[in-house]
Design an enzyme around this catalytic site. Structure first.
Site, mmCIF file in Angstrom:
data_model
loop_
_atom_site.group_PDB
_atom_site.id
_atom_site.type_symbol
_atom_site.label_atom_id
_atom_site.label_comp_id
_atom_site.label_asym_id
_atom_site.label_seq_id
_atom_site.Cartn_x
_atom_site.Cartn_y
_atom_site.Cartn_z
ATOM 1 N N ILE A 174 0.815 -1.219 0.000
ATOM 2 C CA ILE A 174 0.000 0.000 0.000
ATOM 3 C C ILE A 174 0.849 1.269 0.000
ATOM 4 O O ILE A 174 0.341 2.347 -0.297
ATOM 5 C CB ILE A 174 -1.012 0.047 1.171
ATOM 6 C CG1 ILE A 174 -0.312 0.244 2.516
ATOM 7 C CG2 ILE A 174 -1.922 -1.157 1.162
ATOM 8 C CD1 ILE A 174 -1.226 0.806 3.579
ATOM 9 N N ASN A 223 -5.794 -3.360 6.722
ATOM 10 C CA ASN A 223 -5.102 -3.700 7.961
ATOM 11 C C ASN A 223 -3.629 -3.289 7.933
ATOM 12 O O ASN A 223 -3.022 -3.087 8.981
ATOM 13 C CB ASN A 223 -5.202 -5.211 8.206
ATOM 14 C CG ASN A 223 -4.291 -5.674 9.310
ATOM 15 O OD1 ASN A 223 -4.543 -5.438 10.493
ATOM 16 N ND2 ASN A 223 -3.192 -6.322 8.941
ATOM 17 N N ALA A 239 4.157 9.260 16.897
ATOM 18 C CA ALA A 239 3.825 9.200 15.476
ATOM 19 C C ALA A 239 2.678 8.232 15.191
ATOM 20 O O ALA A 239 1.747 8.552 14.442
ATOM 21 C CB ALA A 239 5.068 8.784 14.680
ATOM 22 N N TYR A 240 2.736 7.040 15.792
ATOM 23 C CA TYR A 240 1.707 6.026 15.537
ATOM 24 C C TYR A 240 0.338 6.521 16.001
ATOM 25 O O TYR A 240 -0.656 6.413 15.271
ATOM 26 C CB TYR A 240 2.083 4.737 16.259
ATOM 27 C CG TYR A 240 1.112 3.601 16.053
ATOM 28 C CD1 TYR A 240 1.148 2.834 14.891
ATOM 29 C CD2 TYR A 240 0.163 3.277 17.028
ATOM 30 C CE1 TYR A 240 0.264 1.776 14.701
ATOM 31 C CE2 TYR A 240 -0.723 2.222 16.844
ATOM 32 C CZ TYR A 240 -0.665 1.480 15.682
ATOM 33 O OH TYR A 240 -1.557 0.435 15.500
ATOM 34 N N LYS A 258 -3.016 7.221 13.613
ATOM 35 C CA LYS A 258 -4.285 6.515 13.775
ATOM 36 C C LYS A 258 -5.433 7.471 14.087
ATOM 37 O O LYS A 258 -6.573 7.225 13.679
ATOM 38 C CB LYS A 258 -4.155 5.440 14.859
ATOM 39 C CG LYS A 258 -3.225 4.288 14.465
ATOM 40 C CD LYS A 258 -3.696 3.553 13.215
ATOM 41 C CE LYS A 258 -2.878 2.308 12.942
ATOM 42 N NZ LYS A 258 -3.353 1.549 11.757
ATOM 43 N N VAL A 272 -3.201 -6.577 20.817
ATOM 44 C CA VAL A 272 -3.047 -7.942 20.312
ATOM 45 C C VAL A 272 -1.579 -8.371 20.355
ATOM 46 O O VAL A 272 -0.673 -7.588 20.059
ATOM 47 C CB VAL A 272 -3.599 -8.043 18.874
ATOM 48 C CG1 VAL A 272 -3.458 -9.460 18.342
ATOM 49 C CG2 VAL A 272 -5.062 -7.606 18.839
#
Length: 288
Positions: free
Chosen positions: A85, A112, A208-209, A213, A244
């Site tokens: 992607i 995902n 950053a993450y 999101k 997870v």
């Protein structure tokens, strides 16, 4: 063989993505979307890893016991297809492939694919926003025209993208965002603030993450609103799979990948009664 339903899962060679493919095959027979044979594309950027994951699924004992796959007399067939992607050419090529091979459209796209990098600096911010925000939304726009009117688009986000880490001004900007351009403006301001070493003063976390999101949740909501205004009935939602136990969580997660797959798969297969533009967790609405 002709297929009644077609689904696509990105970043599916391991972790949550692989579990999503597995759960789609397991849960489809009892889904209201079951109208016959189901083709699922397991996509990943690395061909060797993608094909290895496919072999793993064909040996999976639960899939065999459930007779979920066509090879065991079931409804679902899983195929590997290369997709990166972060590469616009790869996304475009796969979209063309889908259009040529499934002229009546696909039913499900679950985005995902994503990255989580250690550390925090301008380069990490650029790479993380690039994949998790900009390129994920680019993939949405490439695949959305191919999704049938009763189809589903699911973006896998995270509760790290919740708005309790921001100044009131930035939080209000997120909540007031009506278009993807509004959200992109916030992402650009974050990147500029990081470049200047002043992201905290500007009202952002040094994460950053999390910001990527938050941007994905906001843009998914904006895209759903825009498509609804056009009369498009595709259901477009974002979700958190939970914490997870995967490579991304460095093995520290409290959920198994199969448990993490439940909410994305629910958004893909169950009757949502027209709900779109919502952020979900644990198979229910999650306050953003």
């Amino acid at each position: 063989m002709s297929y009644s339903r077609v689904g696509v899962v990105t970043g599916a060679n391991k972790g949550i993505g692989l579990a999503v493919v597995r759960q789609l095959a397991l849960q489809y027979p009892k889904s209201p979307l079951n109208t016959g044979p189901f083709l699922i594309y397991l996509t990943a950027r690395d061909k060797a890893k993608g094909e290895s994951a496919l072999k793993e699924l064909h040996k999976d004992e639960q899939l065999k016991q459930a007779k979920a796959l066509v090879s065991d007399g079931g409804l679902s067939e899983i195929r590997y297809h290369t997709l990166d992607i972060t590469d616009s050419t790869s996304v475009e090529a796969f979209a063309i492939y889908l259009k040529m091979n499934h002229g009546d459209g696909v039913d499900i796209v679950i985005n995902n694919a994503g990255i989580a990098m250690d550390g925090f600096d301008s380069n990490i911010v650029k790479s993380t926003l690039g994949c998790n925000f900009y390129k994920t939304m680019e993939a949405c726009h490439a695949f959305l025209p191919l999704i049938k009117l009763d189809g589903r688009l699911v973006n896998v986000a995270s509760t790290s993208g919740k708005l309790n880490k921001y100044s009131n001004e930035i939080r209000n900007r997120f909540l007031a965002s009506k278009t993807e351009e509004d959200v992109t403006s916030i992402m650009k301001d974050f990147a500029l603030a990081v470049d200047a070493g002043k992201e905290n003063e500007a009202g952002f976390p040094s994460a950053a993450y999390a910001v990527s999101k938050a941007g994905l949740i906001a843009s998914t909501r904006a895209l759903a609103h825009a498509e609804k205004e056009k009369g498009n009935t595709v259901l477009i939602n974002s979700c958190c799979p939970g914490y997870v136990n995967t490579d991304m969580s460095k093995g520290n997660g409290t959920k198994t990948p199969d448990e993490g797959a439940q909410t994305p798969v629910m958004l893909a297969l169950r009757d949502l009664k027209g709900e779109s533009g919502i952020f979900w967790k644990e198979e229910t609405h999650e306050e953003w």
